[in-house]
Enzyme design. Structure first.
Site, mmCIF file in Angstrom:
data_model
loop_
_atom_site.group_PDB
_atom_site.id
_atom_site.type_symbol
_atom_site.label_atom_id
_atom_site.label_comp_id
_atom_site.label_asym_id
_atom_site.label_seq_id
_atom_site.Cartn_x
_atom_site.Cartn_y
_atom_site.Cartn_z
ATOM 1 N N MET A 30 5.274 -1.376 5.639
ATOM 2 C CA MET A 30 6.054 -0.412 6.429
ATOM 3 C C MET A 30 5.133 0.653 7.021
ATOM 4 S SD MET A 30 9.750 -0.133 4.714
ATOM 5 C CE MET A 30 9.364 0.992 3.412
ATOM 6 N N HIS A 37 -2.541 -0.921 0.546
ATOM 7 C CA HIS A 37 -2.231 -1.928 1.573
ATOM 8 C C HIS A 37 -3.502 -2.678 1.974
ATOM 9 C CE1 HIS A 37 0.963 1.221 2.531
ATOM 10 N NE2 HIS A 37 1.701 0.134 2.352
ATOM 11 N N GLY A 147 2.221 -6.365 -3.315
ATOM 12 C CA GLY A 147 1.600 -5.555 -4.360
ATOM 13 C C GLY A 147 2.429 -5.529 -5.630
HETATM 14 P P1 AMP Z 1 5.179 -0.752 1.752
HETATM 15 O O1 AMP Z 1 4.487 -0.428 3.027
HETATM 16 O O2 AMP Z 1 5.305 0.403 0.825
HETATM 17 O O3 AMP Z 1 6.451 -1.516 1.958
HETATM 18 O O4 AMP Z 1 4.207 -1.743 0.985
HETATM 19 C C1 AMP Z 1 3.739 -2.925 1.573
HETATM 20 C C2 AMP Z 1 3.062 -3.757 0.530
HETATM 21 O O5 AMP Z 1 1.962 -3.036 -0.018
HETATM 22 C C3 AMP Z 1 3.990 -4.109 -0.656
HETATM 23 O O6 AMP Z 1 3.749 -5.440 -1.057
HETATM 24 C C4 AMP Z 1 3.556 -3.129 -1.699
HETATM 25 O O7 AMP Z 1 3.802 -3.568 -3.010
HETATM 26 C C5 AMP Z 1 2.075 -3.031 -1.423
HETATM 27 N N1 AMP Z 1 1.544 -1.780 -1.974
HETATM 28 C C6 AMP Z 1 1.951 -0.521 -1.702
HETATM 29 N N2 AMP Z 1 1.263 0.370 -2.433
HETATM 30 C C7 AMP Z 1 0.407 -0.349 -3.202
HETATM 31 C C8 AMP Z 1 -0.580 -0.007 -4.191
HETATM 32 N N3 AMP Z 1 -0.811 1.240 -4.546
HETATM 33 N N4 AMP Z 1 -1.272 -1.011 -4.765
HETATM 34 C C9 AMP Z 1 -1.029 -2.306 -4.425
HETATM 35 N N5 AMP Z 1 -0.127 -2.678 -3.507
HETATM 36 C C10 AMP Z 1 0.579 -1.727 -2.908
#
Ligand code: AMP
Length: 279
Positions: A30, A37, A147
């Site tokens: 997102m 990320h 993640g």
């Molecule tokens: P988001 O943009 O928050 O929807 O996250 C996109 C992807 O990045 C998802 O698969 C999350 O689980 C992963 N993600 C976000 N923060 C982290 C983190 N600190 N460590 C590992 N993966 C992450």
């Protein structure tokens, strides 16, 4: 790095680049990208010939309108970071591109989506499934990277892939943390300086709970975690549970599972943070 805004352009590009036996990795995000990320992106670049990173703040997964409005967005900064990550295709559609009409689909993940995040964010995982299934259909990846930070989401995506027989390999990536242990999150930028300093209590308590595992029954450890965070001014645990990592059923004795995972959501003021730990 290539920036693409429409499904038709993305599919033309991929049809062109994908000729032969090329492997395609996909990282849905997102935006408001951080090192967490980027680790997913790096892994995809390492393991595939082509990597697509989507940046799309999906309205259907936000049960709270205000949360959607204040969600950080910065496509230019994200693209700068991705430029350094190597040769990736950035897919940044607008809402009408993904939802030309409202998505009426209802997914059924049973218990997996009823507990924890599902209990406190009703409809959240249905929205996640709507967008991820659409993105999978558009991108048609061989592997998709998620993640462990969003542990329940990861379990549900595996279930989605199974239910829809997509044959996509879901790759789990470890949580990337700030130096003090706080799990990296796009939402961390919404914390005040004081909240940011105090937020270390969440990861620290999870790490310490792991050290205490052998001395505490499950129930007492759960209370210990909740109480230790709730005493910090401005902090409030929404839930903490120790579950089986496959079924997401609460465990009551350590012997109930070989794969215990402690999952937490806590508010720092109005900012909702999640984290988890494998025991
Ligand atoms: P988001 O943009 O928050 O929807 O996250 C996109 C992807 O990045 C998802 O698969 C999350 O689980 C992963 N993600 C976000 N923060 C982290 C983190 N600190 N460590 C590992 N993966 C992450």
């Amino acid at each position: 790095m290539k920036k693409i805004y429409t499904i038709i352009d993305l599919q033309k590009t991929l049809a062109n680049e994908r000729k032969g036996e090329k492997k395609l990795g996909f990282v849905p995000t997102m935006g408001a990208l951080h090192q967490g990320h980027l680790e997913l992106v790096n892994q995809s670049v390492k393991e595939n010939d082509i990597s697509v990173v989507s940046i799309f703040v999906n309205p259907t997964q936000f049960n709270d309108k205000n949360d959607l409005l204040k969600y950080p967005r910065n496509l230019d900064a994200d693209c700068k970071l991705l430029e350094k990550a190597g040769d990736v295709i950035v897919f940044a559609p607008d809402v009408k591109e993904i939802y030309p009409e409202p998505d009426m689909r209802q997914f059924n993940f049973g218990h997996l989506a009823a507990v924890m995040e599902g209990q406190f964010r009703p409809g959240h995982f249905n929205g996640v499934a709507q967008v991820v299934s659409k993105l999978f259909d558009i991108v048609k990846p061989d592997k998709a990277y998620f993640g462990e930070k969003d542990f329940q989401q990861l379990v549900i995506i595996r279930e989605l892939v199974k239910q829809l027989s997509l044959g996509i390999q879901v790759v789990a990536c470890p949580i990337v943390r700030e130096k003090d242990g706080l799990a990296m999150s796009s939402r961390n930028t919404q914390l005040t300086v004081e909240q940011r300093k105090a937020a270390v209590i969440i990861s620290q308590t999870l790490f310490e709970s792991k050290n205490r595992k052998n001395n505490y029954p499950v129930k007492s450890l759960k209370s210990w975690v909740v109480n230790r965070i709730n005493v910090v001014p401005d902090f409030k645990v929404e839930y903490f549970d120790i579950v089986d990592g496959f079924t997401l059923r609460s465990i009551y004795k350590w012997e109930d599972t070989e794969y215990p995972v402690g999952c937490i959501a806590a508010f720092a003021g109005n900012v909702r943070l999640i984290d988890n730990i494998f025991y």
